[in-house]
Design an enzyme around this catalytic site. Structure first.
Site, mmCIF file in Angstrom:
data_model
loop_
_atom_site.group_PDB
_atom_site.id
_atom_site.type_symbol
_atom_site.label_atom_id
_atom_site.label_comp_id
_atom_site.label_asym_id
_atom_site.label_seq_id
_atom_site.Cartn_x
_atom_site.Cartn_y
_atom_site.Cartn_z
ATOM 1 C CE1 TYR A 59 41.642 37.495 31.090
ATOM 2 C CE2 TYR A 59 41.229 39.804 31.524
ATOM 3 C CZ TYR A 59 41.971 38.671 31.732
ATOM 4 O OH TYR A 59 43.054 38.713 32.583
ATOM 5 C CG PHE A 119 43.343 35.315 40.066
ATOM 6 C CD1 PHE A 119 42.484 36.023 39.245
ATOM 7 C CD2 PHE A 119 43.538 33.965 39.790
ATOM 8 C CE1 PHE A 119 41.837 35.416 38.191
ATOM 9 C CE2 PHE A 119 42.893 33.343 38.731
ATOM 10 C CZ PHE A 119 42.040 34.068 37.932
ATOM 11 C CG LEU A 177 39.955 41.163 45.973
ATOM 12 C CD1 LEU A 177 38.743 42.054 45.695
ATOM 13 C CD2 LEU A 177 40.464 41.397 47.379
ATOM 14 N N PRO A 194 40.645 33.215 51.322
ATOM 15 C CG PRO A 194 39.711 31.775 49.763
ATOM 16 C CD PRO A 194 40.560 32.999 49.875
#
Length: 289
Positions: free
Chosen positions: A61, A218, A220, A225
């Site tokens: 990251y 992941f 959120l 959608p």
């Protein structure tokens, strides 16, 4: 609410069931330094001060950005804090994600994580699988278990695994945790630009059978959608946001789920933490489906 990792071992880890994923603390495309470094450091300090004692990170990251932020904000680490990292992948200068999973690669990554996190042993490491055509799973896990014997790793987990891969992993050695994409709106495999990501629903029952915490990631990003009106309706009922309801749904879905919602906003962190206070009824959960 707490959950115990590796509960049947000599060194179980008990943590709060709402953790924090650090990936969003990096720059755009999970690359480079955060846009607001002071806020990133404050987010880590605030999360831990609020009772979060499970942090998810990886040396790819940034690269190495989140590990260095964790060490800068929190080292020397408070008692009870569990820092979980991942190996098995790396980044190229073009920001692509590629496998880094030979035994030599994995050892390099573990040594790098130990150095940047300023630790002598990493409490929990997820081996992230990068899809077919790479190094055989038995070879990858064999290297992880060898480093566990050496004391560099306390517990070994798997990330981004199919049901078949988890079943194989369980035959090869003790698997402490599983980390897969999972949310109210994204429960099965989703194809991302760099890989296919198996969903949490595909392995949840197997994790429950074996007493293995499942860590959704992941939740959120891909979970909100186009989920329809039900999540928003129940959120309004509880005077919460859909994002908070997504976290609450995970916490109520199974006692073996350990969500790690990430954010680069201090305000959103505080909102996410409040999701642990939402109590969904059996009727709410049935309505959400």
């Amino acid at each position: 609410m707490t959950i115990t990792i590796a509960q049947n071992t000599a060194h179980p880890l008990t943590v709060s069931r709402l953790g924090y994923g650090t990936m969003r603390l990096t720059g755009p495309d999970i690359w480079g330094e955060p846009a607001n470094r002071p806020e990133a450091l404050e987010i880590l300090k605030t999360a831990v001060a609020a009772g979060v004692n499970f942090l998810d990170t990886a040396d790819y990251y940034g690269e190495d950005v989140t590990n260095r932020l964790i060490a800068e904000a929190l080292h020397p680490y408070p008692a009870g804090l569990v820092i979980c990292t991942k190996v098995g992948a790396t980044r190229k200068p073009d920001k692509s994600w590629v496998p880094f999973n030979t035994p030599e690669n994995l050892r390099t990554s573990i040594d790098n994580n130990l150095r940047t996190l300023k630790q002598e042993q990493i409490q929990l490491v997820h081996l992230r699988l990068m899809g077919p055509g790479t190094v055989p799973l038995a070879e990858q896990l064999g290297a992880m278990f060898e480093m566990q014997k050496e004391g560099k790793i306390q517990h070994v987990g798997l990330s981004n695994v199919t049901r078949a891969e988890l079943e194989t992993g369980l035959q090869l050695g003790p698997i402490a945790t599983v980390e897969n994409m999972y949310s109210y709106g994204q429960r099965t495999t989703v194809q991302l630009p760099h890989s296919a990501n198996p969903g949490g629903e595909e392995v949840l029952d197997l994790c429950e059978q074996h007493g293995i915490p499942l860590i959704p990631f992941f939740s959120l990003v891909h979970g909100l959608p186009n989920v329809g009106y039900k999540l928003a309706e129940i959120a309004q009922k509880h005077k919460a946001t859909p994002a908070q309801l997504n976290i609450a749904w995970l916490l109520h879905k199974s006692p073996w789920l350990l969500p790690i919602p990430g954010t680069s906003s201090l305000a959103h962190l505080r909102e996410n933490l409040k999701a642990a206070d939402i109590r969904l009824s059996a009727e709410d959960m049935a309505y959400l489906g």
